[in-house]
Design an enzyme around this catalytic site. Structure first.
Site, PDB file in Angstrom:
ATOM      1  CB  CYS A  87     -14.935  -5.445 -46.927  1.00 24.90           C
ATOM      2  SG  CYS A  87     -15.226  -4.854 -45.196  1.00 24.90           S
ATOM      3  CB  THR A  94     -21.678  -1.168 -45.219  1.00 23.30           C
ATOM      4  OG1 THR A  94     -21.409  -2.821 -44.954  1.00 23.30           O
ATOM      5  CG2 THR A  94     -23.018  -1.194 -44.979  1.00 23.30           C
TER       6      THR A  94
END
Length: 310
Positions: free
Chosen positions: A276, A162
């Site tokens: 992202c 992430t």
């Protein structure tokens, strides 16, 4: 041959349950940037000044990896990769697929990556709650403990699947005596190697607004640019309400394309970072007019390079 395909416009995939599979197939076919040691791969993009067609050298490591395996027959993975996943599960799946694909390209046959606990995923809802309440220290404690578990189970390096949660990277590294590969380092290194210096970043609001990420890019001499306030709010909402749930909507894709183009025209960016790990569901080198750097794919490449080099 396990070779990434030419960068080209892709048919848009819809919001069906196959959207993630379509994204992974696209990952296999294209990567806008890679590492400087790999052979050259050429792709076309539109410049930000008048839309003039240019040619940019894109490095493709898959060809070199496969050639290396075929010619030496001695390459082997030296370090086991530990992956902290689940933020969100949609992108963790692609991490697993991409890490294994890279090893298969490198070694051939039915080879796959030596990975510990790829499905040692946190409950993303719990992490999201900590994010929203600003309890980042608590998040760091949780992820630091998981990193320690991975190390105890034999991991030789750890990656966090992430971007946003790299805000607590210091807590993770403090818990380890093995390398932790930062996703922003892998991305910034690739941007510098490709000769760009003004990347646009589309990500969660945390990543687009806080220094843990933007400051890391500046440490590399880069000048990151983020969307204007309303666009940041929109991107954040779509990431959490749609992409993290593996929902892909055409209207959201169109909006993201428009935000990316505003960064090109108004922000003067020379490349775009998918900051992202879910943004690749909507944006890619086929619908953005500047070179695209996919943090997920670059992070996987960096992990495999480290795993084989020791």
């Amino acid at each position: 041959m396990c070779i990434r395909g030419q960068c080209a416009r892709f048919l848009r995939h819809g919001s069906s349950c196959n959207s993630r599979l379509a994204y992974f197939r696209r990952c296999r076919e294209t990567l806008s940037t890679s590492f400087p040691a790999a052979p050259k791969h050429v792709a076309r993009h539109l410049s930000s000044s008048g839309g003039v067609s240019q040619r940019v050298e894109i490095k493709d490591s898959s060809e070199e990896l496969e050639h290396h395996a075929m010619t030496t027959g001695q390459d082997r993975q030296k370090l086991v990769v530990g992956v902290i996943g689940g933020m969100s599960p949609a992108s963790t799946v692609v991490y697993y697929q991409e890490l294994n694909r890279l090893v298969r390209c490198r070694l051939g046959g039915n080879s796959s990556a030596d990975i510990i606990e790829i499905l040692r995923s946190v409950n993303f809802a719990a992490i999201e709650e900590l994010q929203q309440s600003g309890r980042w220290d608590d998040s760091g404690i949780v992820l630091g403990r998981i990193a320690q578990e991975l190390q105890k189970n034999g991991a030789g390096l750890v990656i966090l699947a992430t971007n946003t949660m790299h805000k607590v990277a210091p807590a993770i590294t403090a818990s380890l005596t093995i390398p932790f590969l930062h996703i922003a380092d892998a991305t910034a290194t690739a941007i510098k190697a490709a000769g760009f210096n003004r990347p646009g970043i589309i990500a969660t609001r945390y990543t687009m607004e806080q220094d843990f990420y933007l400051g890391r890019f500046r440490d590399y001499g880069l000048d990151p640019v983020v969307p204007i306030g309303p666009d940041r709010t929109y991107c954040h909402r779509i990431i959490f309400e749609e992409l993290c749930k593996d929902l892909v909507r055409d209207d959201s894709r169109t909006a993201f394309e428009q935000i990316a183009e505003r960064l090109v025209v108004d922000g003067g960016i020379d490349c775009l970072v998918l900051g992202c790990t879910e943004v690749g569901l909507l944006l890619n080198s086929g619908n953005v007019s500047v070179p695209v750097f996919d943090t997920l794919l670059l992070h996987c490449q960096a992990a495999i390079e480290k795993a084989f080099s020791g």
